[in-house]
Design an enzyme around this catalytic site. Structure first.
Site, PDB file in Angstrom:
ATOM      1  N   GLY A   1      52.701  49.913  43.477  1.00 18.48           N
ATOM      2  CA  GLY A   1      52.929  48.909  44.322  1.00 18.48           C
ATOM      3  C   GLY A   1      54.076  49.072  45.302  1.00 18.48           C
TER       4      GLY A   1
ATOM      5  CB  CYS B   1      53.321  54.689  41.524  1.00 16.72           C
ATOM      6  SG  CYS B   1      54.179  55.213  43.087  1.00 16.72           S
ATOM      7  CE1 TYR B   2      58.093  47.473  41.801  1.00 15.70           C
ATOM      8  CE2 TYR B   2      56.469  46.794  40.147  1.00 15.70           C
ATOM      9  CZ  TYR B   2      57.469  46.571  40.793  1.00 15.70           C
ATOM     10  OH  TYR B   2      58.218  45.458  40.447  1.00 15.70           O
TER      11      TYR B   2
ATOM     12  CG  HIS C   1      48.957  57.046  43.484  1.00 14.38           C
ATOM     13  ND1 HIS C   1      49.033  55.926  43.273  1.00 14.38           N
ATOM     14  CD2 HIS C   1      50.332  57.140  44.143  1.00 14.38           C
ATOM     15  CE1 HIS C   1      50.115  54.987  43.501  1.00 14.38           C
ATOM     16  NE2 HIS C   1      50.691  55.895  44.029  1.00 14.38           N
TER      17      HIS C   1
ATOM     18  CD  GLU D   1      45.629  55.565  41.661  1.00 13.66           C
ATOM     19  OE1 GLU D   1      46.048  56.255  40.642  1.00 13.66           O
ATOM     20  OE2 GLU D   1      46.591  54.857  42.070  1.00 13.66           O
TER      21      GLU D   1
ATOM     22  CG  ASP E   1      26.124  40.689  47.693  1.00 13.82           C
ATOM     23  OD1 ASP E   1      25.669  41.574  47.242  1.00 13.82           O
ATOM     24  OD2 ASP E   1      26.979  40.593  48.609  1.00 13.82           O
TER      25      ASP E   1
ATOM     26  CE  LYS F   1      26.385  44.952  49.238  1.00 12.15           C
ATOM     27  NZ  LYS F   1      26.267  43.298  49.871  1.00 12.15           N
TER      28      LYS F   1
END
Ligand code: XMP
Length: 509
Positions: free
Chosen positions: A51, A78-79, A165, A167, A223, A365
């Site tokens: 964050g 991280c945060y 990170h 990710e 959708d 999606k």
């Protein structure tokens, strides 16, 4: 299931993607979630996201520190790691300057998170503060040149921290690290699939709706079509879809939809032909915003009138997706669904006392497309490019007349045929034609012509926030131009739009 606590990182959706790619279900929740709620969700592990805040800021997001005592593995990124350190009695120091970019990671402990990793690897850093002193029971498991505590562990409590990170694609071993967390440390099983999602969603919808009636506004996009199919398979004819033909659709669009959804899939749909109403109200209007406002207003009026006809309806279904939900989740507030402007029935639930059903609200999606396939939606609908609610009205620059609509429909139809047969349809985010309000001189069979100009727009994009004009081969563009000018009456010039977004937008109006 893995619970992700959102501390405001721009990478939250990416963490969720990475978890789901491993066939493990995950949910993103705000730090305000209570320990009781966490217990009732029964996750197998928790990820605390990064964050932008510093834990020393007064307003920085916090979660109940009891989370570290409930016996579940927790991974702070991280945060998230800094919060863990501060909450458990360690110290975080404010950095003089941010560390941002690639760093060489030296692994010191190959158990747990770093099982099977090489001794050194690259990782992606983006932080201001750093860990100065570990809380009791923690050990350093990896370091970089600038960051001594690049990773840490409390082995008994199964608490883990990463300053970098895992990710993002810039951390090449990141996927492996996350897989270790999911499968080695949390003991997750690869059980999340669209098949299991569909099965659970159908049961949930059934028990939520009971024997009541549901309304859904069908746009023809993926959708709303997938939502319709899912609800249809749950409660069958208790569902009524409303499809409003505003006279601004592509060629044969309404008929195609009728054939697929009503005849083939047997979904209950009311087709409302409101072409006259829309075109009358748009006559003589050239200003783009006025066009949009008129279309939005008439759509609402008609939708509401049609919805009123469905007696005793108690639910309104919508195809809201996860990114729409996450976008509105702040680290300091609760999640609320944003209703997409083109569905534009936002005020209706309250006005008609309808309860919302949003069965896709935890999906991305591409997952919706997979779900559509699982439910038997034809490929043609699954892969449909986005089409704006105001339709061809915002692709006819200037006045909208039946004649100009016919010209644009014919051009657009031919263009799509070429794009599809050339194998470009799924590679492009959108491809369409725009009719311009100027004419130009041409020569055809020795005769002077003075006819319309159309522009071709084809873009690549991930999310429509930014887009690049597609570098379609010249030969292919030449063929499209030839066919349009030869086959569509009223057009004697074709131009190709070579602007990106920003500073242009995808649609012209
Ligand atoms: P722009 O033109 O802003 O469009 O770059 C971004 C994406 O949104 C679509 N779009 C709309 N979709 N109702 C919709 O449902 C609208 O009023 C609308 N306006 C633009 C556009 O096609 C592109 O995918």
């Amino acid at each position: 299931m893995i619970l992700i606590i959102d501390f405001g990182s721009q990478y939250n959706q990416l963490i969720a993607r990475r978890v789901r790619e491993n066939h493990v279900y995950c949910r993103i929740e705000t730090p305000g979630i209570t320990i009781d709620d966490i217990r009732s969700l029964a996750p197998e592990g928790i990820i605390l996201s990064g964050g932008p805040a510093s834990i020393y800021e007064k307003q920085s997001p916090r979660i109940d520190p009891e989370i570290f005592d409930i016996g579940l593995p927790v991974l702070g990124i991280c945060y998230g790691m800094q919060f863990m350190v501060a909450a458990l009695g360690g110290t975080v120091k404010r950095a003089g300057k941010r560390e941002y970019g690639f760093a060489h990671l030296e692994v010191k402990d190959f158990r747990g998170l770093f099982q099977g990793l090489p001794q050194t690897t690259t990782c992606w850093m983006s932080h201001g503060d750093s860990i100065a002193k570990l809380p009791r029971g923690f050990k350093i498991t990896a370091s970089t040149e600038n960051t001594n505590v690049a990773a840490m562990v409390h082995p008994q409590k199964k608490l883990f921290g990463l300053q970098f990170h895992p990710e993002v694609a810039h951390t090449p071993q990141g996927k492996k690290i996350l897989r270790n967390f999911l499968f080695v440390l949390c003991g997750c099983k690869r059980s999340w699939s669209m098949k299991s999602f569909a099965k659970n969603a159908i049961e949930d919808i059934r028990s939520a709706i009971g024997n009541k009636k549901v309304i859904l506004g069908l746009s023809g996009g993926v959708d709303s079509s997938v939502t319709a199919l899912l609800i249809h398979q749950s409660v069958h004819h208790q569902l009524t879809c409303i499809f409003i033909d505003n006279g601004l659709l592509r060629k044969n669009e309404g008929q195609k939809l009728k054939k697929v959804l009503r005849q083939h899939l047997r979904i209950n749909i009311r087709f409302v032909n409101a072409q006259g109403k829309f075109l009358q109200a748009l006559a003589g209007v050239t200003d783009p915003e006025t066009k949009r406002k008129i279309i939005g207003r008439i759509f609402m009026e008609i939708f509401e009138a049609e919805a009123q006809k469905i007696k005793d309806a108690e639910f309104l279904a919508q195809g809201t997706l996860y990114p729409d939900v996450i976008e509105s989740v702040s680290a300091f507030g609760g999640p609320t669904s944003v209703i997409k402007s083109h569905h534009n029935v936002g005020g209706l639930p309250r006005k008609m006392k309808l309860k919302l059903v949003e069965p896709l609200k935890y999906l991305f999606k591409d997952e919706v497309r997979l779900l559509g396939r699982e439910l038997g939606l034809p490929e043609e609908l699954i892969w449909r490019q986005p089409f704006p609610g105001p339709g061809l009205a915002i692709r006819i620059i200037g006045e909208i007349t039946p004649k100009r609509l016919t010209i644009l429909r014919n051009v657009d139809d031919l263009l799509l045929e070429e794009i599809k047969s050339g194998g470009y349809y799924q590679k492009l985010w959108q491809s369409f034609a725009v009719l311009l309000p100027v004419k130009s001189v041409g020569v055809m069979g020795d005769k002077r012509t003075y006819e319309n100009i159309v522009a071709i727009r084809a873009v690549t994009s991930k999310d429509a926030m930014t887009a690049d004009w597609a570098k379609l081969p010249h030969k292919f563009l030449g063929k499209i131009s030839n066919r349009i000018i030869n086959e569509v009456n009223g057009v004697n010039r074709v131009v190709y739009d070579i602007s990106s977004k920003p500073p242009s937008t995808i649609e012209w109006e």
